[in-house]
Enzyme design. Structure first.
Site, PDB file in Angstrom:
ATOM      1  N   GLU A   1      54.055 -15.532  84.323  1.00  0.00           N
ATOM      2  CA  GLU A   1      53.684 -15.117  85.678  1.00  0.00           C
ATOM      3  C   GLU A   1      53.322 -13.644  85.577  1.00  0.00           C
ATOM      4  O   GLU A   1      54.193 -12.799  85.404  1.00  0.00           O
ATOM      5  CB  GLU A   1      54.865 -15.378  86.614  1.00  0.00           C
ATOM      6  CG  GLU A   1      54.463 -15.422  88.055  1.00  0.00           C
ATOM      7  CD  GLU A   1      54.406 -14.033  88.650  1.00  0.00           C
ATOM      8  OE1 GLU A   1      53.321 -13.412  88.566  1.00  0.00           O
ATOM      9  OE2 GLU A   1      55.422 -13.574  89.177  1.00  0.00           O
TER      10      GLU A   1
ATOM     11  N   CYS B   1      54.059  -9.005  93.176  1.00  0.00           N
ATOM     12  CA  CYS B   1      52.848  -9.521  92.517  1.00  0.00           C
ATOM     13  C   CYS B   1      51.937 -10.277  93.484  1.00  0.00           C
ATOM     14  O   CYS B   1      50.746 -10.407  93.229  1.00  0.00           O
ATOM     15  CB  CYS B   1      53.204 -10.366  91.310  1.00  0.00           C
ATOM     16  SG  CYS B   1      54.484 -11.545  91.666  1.00  0.00           S
TER      17      CYS B   1
HETATM   18  P1  NAD Z   1      55.928  -2.531  81.582  1.00  0.00           P
HETATM   19  O1  NAD Z   1      54.817  -3.362  81.026  1.00  0.00           O
HETATM   20  O2  NAD Z   1      56.542  -1.465  80.742  1.00  0.00           O
HETATM   21  O3  NAD Z   1      57.134  -3.487  82.055  1.00  0.00           O
HETATM   22  C1  NAD Z   1      56.979  -4.624  82.855  1.00  0.00           C
HETATM   23  C2  NAD Z   1      58.118  -5.576  82.502  1.00  0.00           C
HETATM   24  O4  NAD Z   1      57.878  -6.143  81.220  1.00  0.00           O
HETATM   25  C3  NAD Z   1      59.465  -4.858  82.372  1.00  0.00           C
HETATM   26  O5  NAD Z   1      60.465  -5.691  82.900  1.00  0.00           O
HETATM   27  C4  NAD Z   1      59.651  -4.662  80.868  1.00  0.00           C
HETATM   28  O6  NAD Z   1      61.019  -4.657  80.501  1.00  0.00           O
HETATM   29  C5  NAD Z   1      58.965  -5.886  80.324  1.00  0.00           C
HETATM   30  N1  NAD Z   1      58.403  -5.689  78.993  1.00  0.00           N
HETATM   31  C6  NAD Z   1      57.599  -4.696  78.563  1.00  0.00           C
HETATM   32  N2  NAD Z   1      57.252  -4.889  77.264  1.00  0.00           N
HETATM   33  C7  NAD Z   1      57.868  -6.037  76.872  1.00  0.00           C
HETATM   34  C8  NAD Z   1      57.905  -6.775  75.653  1.00  0.00           C
HETATM   35  N3  NAD Z   1      57.208  -6.403  74.567  1.00  0.00           N
HETATM   36  N4  NAD Z   1      58.652  -7.901  75.615  1.00  0.00           N
HETATM   37  C9  NAD Z   1      59.335  -8.323  76.701  1.00  0.00           C
HETATM   38  N5  NAD Z   1      59.341  -7.668  77.878  1.00  0.00           N
HETATM   39  C10 NAD Z   1      58.607  -6.545  77.965  1.00  0.00           C
HETATM   40  O7  NAD Z   1      55.377  -1.880  82.854  1.00  0.00           O
HETATM   41  P2  NAD Z   1      56.015  -1.152  84.108  1.00  0.00           P
HETATM   42  O8  NAD Z   1      55.552   0.281  84.105  1.00  0.00           O
HETATM   43  O9  NAD Z   1      57.466  -1.390  84.258  1.00  0.00           O
HETATM   44  O10 NAD Z   1      55.186  -1.928  85.198  1.00  0.00           O
HETATM   45  C11 NAD Z   1      53.774  -1.833  85.035  1.00  0.00           C
HETATM   46  C12 NAD Z   1      53.048  -3.052  85.437  1.00  0.00           C
HETATM   47  O11 NAD Z   1      53.758  -4.264  85.149  1.00  0.00           O
HETATM   48  C13 NAD Z   1      52.819  -3.096  86.919  1.00  0.00           C
HETATM   49  O12 NAD Z   1      51.711  -2.341  87.248  1.00  0.00           O
HETATM   50  C14 NAD Z   1      52.604  -4.548  87.171  1.00  0.00           C
HETATM   51  O13 NAD Z   1      51.240  -4.876  86.984  1.00  0.00           O
HETATM   52  C15 NAD Z   1      53.372  -5.241  86.102  1.00  0.00           C
HETATM   53  N6  NAD Z   1      54.563  -5.901  86.671  1.00  0.00           N
HETATM   54  C16 NAD Z   1      54.376  -7.136  87.163  1.00  0.00           C
HETATM   55  C17 NAD Z   1      55.445  -7.792  87.735  1.00  0.00           C
HETATM   56  C18 NAD Z   1      55.274  -9.171  88.318  1.00  0.00           C
HETATM   57  O14 NAD Z   1      56.060  -9.582  89.128  1.00  0.00           O
HETATM   58  N7  NAD Z   1      54.274  -9.922  87.887  1.00  0.00           N
HETATM   59  C19 NAD Z   1      56.681  -7.168  87.799  1.00  0.00           C
HETATM   60  C20 NAD Z   1      56.826  -5.883  87.266  1.00  0.00           C
HETATM   61  C21 NAD Z   1      55.756  -5.251  86.687  1.00  0.00           C
END
Ligand code: NAD
Length: 481
Positions: free
Chosen positions: A252, A286
């Site tokens: 998702e 989202c």
């Molecule tokens: P990010 O990519 O650092 O983190 C997003 C999530 O992914 C966090 O929970 C992080 O722990 C996890 N994550 C990151 N790299 C991972 C990996 N290699 N393996 C497993 N988990 C991993 O970004 P952020 O700065 O926290 O958020 C940025 C963007 O993430 C937002 O702009 C948004 O687009 C997206 N996001 C989407 C949702 C959603 O509900 N779809 C939720 C949170 C963030």
């Protein structure tokens, strides 16, 4: 007073207060203060969690569905009875207003209850055999196996609830890795299952370096199912890791929801609903409506009502009863919001309100409205995941639909019109996993939640949410012996 729990890993039924990969602070986004130190799992604990999940699976898969349902029900009753305390923990770590946190805890219990009920109805079927030598062909649905579940920080309990609820209801065991920014709510979810008597190993919780945890767990032979909610780049990467071991994957990956407002809609009423939907959880949702595409005849009254609503929102610490919008979840988001606004302005967009971070401690950003935003602006391609709305006018419906479908995202989309025949026709042409007509409530425990295109694949919640943790198995009974 800091009511935040002491963070711990949870492996094989035990709370573990330290991790071999050290620790990191959990920060309150409303004031930047440190709430606690979060222990981080290294390879040692991750392997222990995977082995525990394997043993837990052997036990849980043979537990009758009715007994699973009863135990899960005990956990959700505990969640409800603890809702007030958990809501406070959620607001401390994530920032959202207390009322939103309270609703999230209660909704999480609803989601899990629905899935547990569905777990009792995971029926199979008998297929008539072709030969007299076969007297029955039974098609059953069996739990896939230990699942690795990765959840982000925007809904610290709801997103774990969808995954954990479905896994446990299906008979899978699980390792949950919540976002390191918001581990407290996930811990409380796990605690409810622990206190309800869930056998050791059936549910485990680890935090750590996200990339290290996901690569170690997904490659582990014990893990058979992976579910991730988060950004598109990370979702693609985890999909690649899953493909190496042919592991079932649900993703998702966010959206950039268009809202089509047709010429017969009530501009003021749609604007009022839109402001509430846009700025809920500070826009870190989202399915948040972001690209408002409004028929030119309604553009001015819509913008006026929307901006008035956005300006009237009370932004502040989520623990204060008067706050309607809290801070962003972490400091990185503030810089992102500023950059998106600056870029849009440089491209020629007009700033109708907001656009700045608020002074003082904490990660607060003004509810922001950008209008007449040219297609070249980054915000029309990148999910802002924050309190920024874009409002543009259109003259031609076909062109507006093309614009709505122009991005690689396809999670939620919304449409406002009094003409239901037109709504039917237009919604059929919208490329999205969920289309809300005349309202924004597309996420319910009973209905499937998922996207198309790069917003991911598979669904959570609804019957589909359970099916994502079940394999189909044929057992064919010969009549010779
Ligand atoms: P990010 O990519 O650092 O983190 C997003 C999530 O992914 C966090 O929970 C992080 O722990 C996890 N994550 C990151 N790299 C991972 C990996 N290699 N393996 C497993 N988990 C991993 O970004 P952020 O700065 O926290 O958020 C940025 C963007 O993430 C937002 O702009 C948004 O687009 C997206 N996001 C989407 C949702 C959603 O509900 N779809 C939720 C949170 C963030």
């Amino acid at each position: 007073m800091n009511d935040y729990p002491t963070p711990a890993l949870y492996i094989d039924g035990n709370w573990i207060g330290s991790g071999s990969a050290g620790s990191r602070p959990v920060v309150n986004p409303a004031d930047g203060s440190v709430l606690a130190a979060l222990p981080l799992a290294g390879e040692e604990e991750l392997d222990l969690a995977a082995a525990a999940a394997q043993r837990g699976f052997e036990r849980w898969r043979t537990t009758p569905a009715h007994a699973r349902h009863e135990l899960i029900g005990r956990a959700t009753r505990l969640l409800r009875s603890r809702a007030e305390a958990i809501a406070r923990i959620m607001t401390l770590e994530q920032g959202k207003p207390l009322a939103e946190s309270r609703r999230e805890v209660l909704l999480s219990a609803e989601i899990i209850d629905f899935l547990a009920e569905e777990g009792r109805r995971a029926y199979g079927r008998l297929v008539p055999p072709r030969s007299q030598a076969v007297f029955a062909q039974a098609v059953t649905r069996v739990p896939i196996g230990p699942a690795a579940l990765f959840t982000p920080w925007n809904f610290p309990m709801n997103l774990p609830a969808r995954k954990v609820g479905a896994a446990l209801a299906a008979g899978c065991s699980a390792i949950l890795k919540p976002a390191e920014e918001t581990p407290g709510s996930a811990m409380e979810l796990v605690r409810a299952f622990h206190d309800a008597g869930l056998p050791p190993g059936v549910l485990n919780l680890v935090c750590g370096d996200p990339a290290q945890v996901s690569s170690r767990l997904i490659a582990h032979p014990a893990i058979r199912k992976v579910s991730f909610t988060g950004s598109i780049p990370v979702g693609k990467h985890l999909g690649e890791l899953c493909a190496r071991g042919v592991k079932r994957y649900t993703a998702e990956l966010g959206g950039h929801a268009p809202v089509l407002v047709l010429s017969d809609a009530d501009a003021a009423q749609v604007a009022r609903l839109s402001v509430a939907a846009k700025y809920r959880n500070a826009g870190q949702v989202c399915t948040a409506p972001t690209r408002f595409l409004v028929h030119r005849s309604l553009f001015e009254p819509f913008v006026a009502a929307f901006v008035a609503g956005a300006r009237a929102l009370r932004v502040g610490n989520g623990l204060a009863p008067e706050s309607e919008m809290g801070p962003l979840a972490h400091a990185r988001r503030l810089g992102e919001m500023e950059a998106l606004v600056e870029d849009a302005a440089a491209c020629g967009a007009r700033l109708a309100c907001g656009g700045r971070r608020l002074p003082g401690p904490g990660y607060f950003f003004e509810p922001t409205v950008l209008i007449d935003v040219p297609e070249s602006a980054r915000i029309l391609r990148e999910e802002p995941f924050g309190p920024i709305a874009v409002i543009n006018a259109w003259d031609d419906l076909d062109a507006a639909i093309t614009q709505a479908n122009a991005l690689p995202y396809g999670l939620a989309a919304y449409l406002f019109t009094r003409d239901l025949a037109l709504a039917h026709g237009v919604s059929g042409r919208i490329e999205a996993g969920m289309v809300g007509i005349n309202h924004f409530g597309v996420s319910q425990p009973e209905t499937p939640f998922g996207g198309v295109k790069e917003s991911g694949y598979g669904s959570e919640s609804g019957q589909e949410g359970l099916a994502a943790y079940l394999d189909t198995k044929l057992t064919s009974f010969g009549g010779i012996y």
